[in-house]
Scaffold this motif. Structure first.
Motif, PDB file in Angstrom:
ATOM      1  N   LYS A   1      -7.606   2.640  -9.247  1.00  0.00           N
ATOM      2  CA  LYS A   1      -7.910   1.698  -8.161  1.00  0.00           C
ATOM      3  C   LYS A   1      -6.634   1.301  -7.420  1.00  0.00           C
ATOM      4  O   LYS A   1      -6.610   1.253  -6.186  1.00  0.00           O
ATOM      5  CB  LYS A   1      -8.592   0.450  -8.722  1.00  0.00           C
ATOM      6  CG  LYS A   1      -9.946   0.709  -9.332  1.00  0.00           C
ATOM      7  CD  LYS A   1     -10.478  -0.555  -9.993  1.00  0.00           C
ATOM      8  CE  LYS A   1     -11.683  -0.267 -10.855  1.00  0.00           C
ATOM      9  NZ  LYS A   1     -12.107  -1.449 -11.624  1.00  0.00           N
TER      10      LYS A   1
ATOM     11  N   ASN B   1      -5.446   4.152  -5.173  1.00  0.00           N
ATOM     12  CA  ASN B   1      -6.211   4.226  -3.923  1.00  0.00           C
ATOM     13  C   ASN B   1      -5.807   3.125  -2.951  1.00  0.00           C
ATOM     14  O   ASN B   1      -5.596   3.377  -1.763  1.00  0.00           O
ATOM     15  CB  ASN B   1      -7.716   4.142  -4.204  1.00  0.00           C
ATOM     16  CG  ASN B   1      -8.248   5.404  -4.834  1.00  0.00           C
ATOM     17  OD1 ASN B   1      -7.680   6.482  -4.696  1.00  0.00           O
ATOM     18  ND2 ASN B   1      -9.353   5.285  -5.545  1.00  0.00           N
TER      19      ASN B   1
ATOM     20  N   THR C   1      -2.263   3.776  -1.593  1.00  0.00           N
ATOM     21  CA  THR C   1      -2.303   4.880  -0.645  1.00  0.00           C
ATOM     22  C   THR C   1      -2.848   4.415   0.704  1.00  0.00           C
ATOM     23  O   THR C   1      -2.303   4.766   1.768  1.00  0.00           O
ATOM     24  CB  THR C   1      -3.161   6.039  -1.208  1.00  0.00           C
ATOM     25  OG1 THR C   1      -2.585   6.467  -2.451  1.00  0.00           O
ATOM     26  CG2 THR C   1      -3.230   7.212  -0.256  1.00  0.00           C
ATOM     27  N   GLN C   2      -3.893   3.611   0.677  1.00  0.00           N
ATOM     28  CA  GLN C   2      -4.472   3.089   1.915  1.00  0.00           C
ATOM     29  C   GLN C   2      -3.500   2.165   2.649  1.00  0.00           C
ATOM     30  O   GLN C   2      -3.379   2.229   3.869  1.00  0.00           O
ATOM     31  CB  GLN C   2      -5.777   2.361   1.618  1.00  0.00           C
ATOM     32  CG  GLN C   2      -6.905   3.272   1.218  1.00  0.00           C
ATOM     33  CD  GLN C   2      -8.151   2.507   0.791  1.00  0.00           C
ATOM     34  OE1 GLN C   2      -8.192   1.276   0.829  1.00  0.00           O
ATOM     35  NE2 GLN C   2      -9.168   3.251   0.354  1.00  0.00           N
TER      36      GLN C   2
END
Length: 112
Positions: free
Chosen positions: A100, A103, A106-107
């Motif tokens: 999590k 992600n 990265t975003q």
């Protein structure tokens, strides 16, 4: 995004990537449990992640990163309460929380 924050987010991703590389292929807890070098390498990278999050929050206390306080608290517990950290806790963080965080980080980096 502040250059320092971007650098620390990149450090978080690098640490997560290293942890993924240290894990047994089959992600078997019992294999992990028997491998002292892997456990210590993962703990070190969790410390790095926690420190990076702590530095981000010092610059921008309202920086939106889910569970940021828990991440910093985990880092502090690994460092200062090393004798109270169980292998099960480390394993749970790695298999449940790090994907999590990867992600989300990265975003955030993609937003620049």
């Amino acid at each position: 995004m502040d250059v320092k924050i971007k650098t620390w987010l990149e450090d978080i991703l690098k640490a997560i990537t290293e942890i993924e590389g240290f894990l047994p292929e089959e992600k078997n807890f019992f294999v992990f449990q028997k491998d002292l070098k892997t456990k210590r390498a993962i703990e070190r990278n969790l410390e790095i992640i926690g420190e990076a999050v702590s530095r981000i929050l010092k610059i921008q206390s309202d920086f939106h990163l889910k569970n940021s306080r828990k991440i910093v608290d985990s880092r502090n517990r690994i460092i200062h309460g090393y004798d109270t950290v169980s292998e099960e806790i480390i394993w749970a963080i790695v298999v449940r929380d790090l994907p999590k965080l990867k992600n989300e980080t990265t975003q955030l980096l993609a937003q620049k």
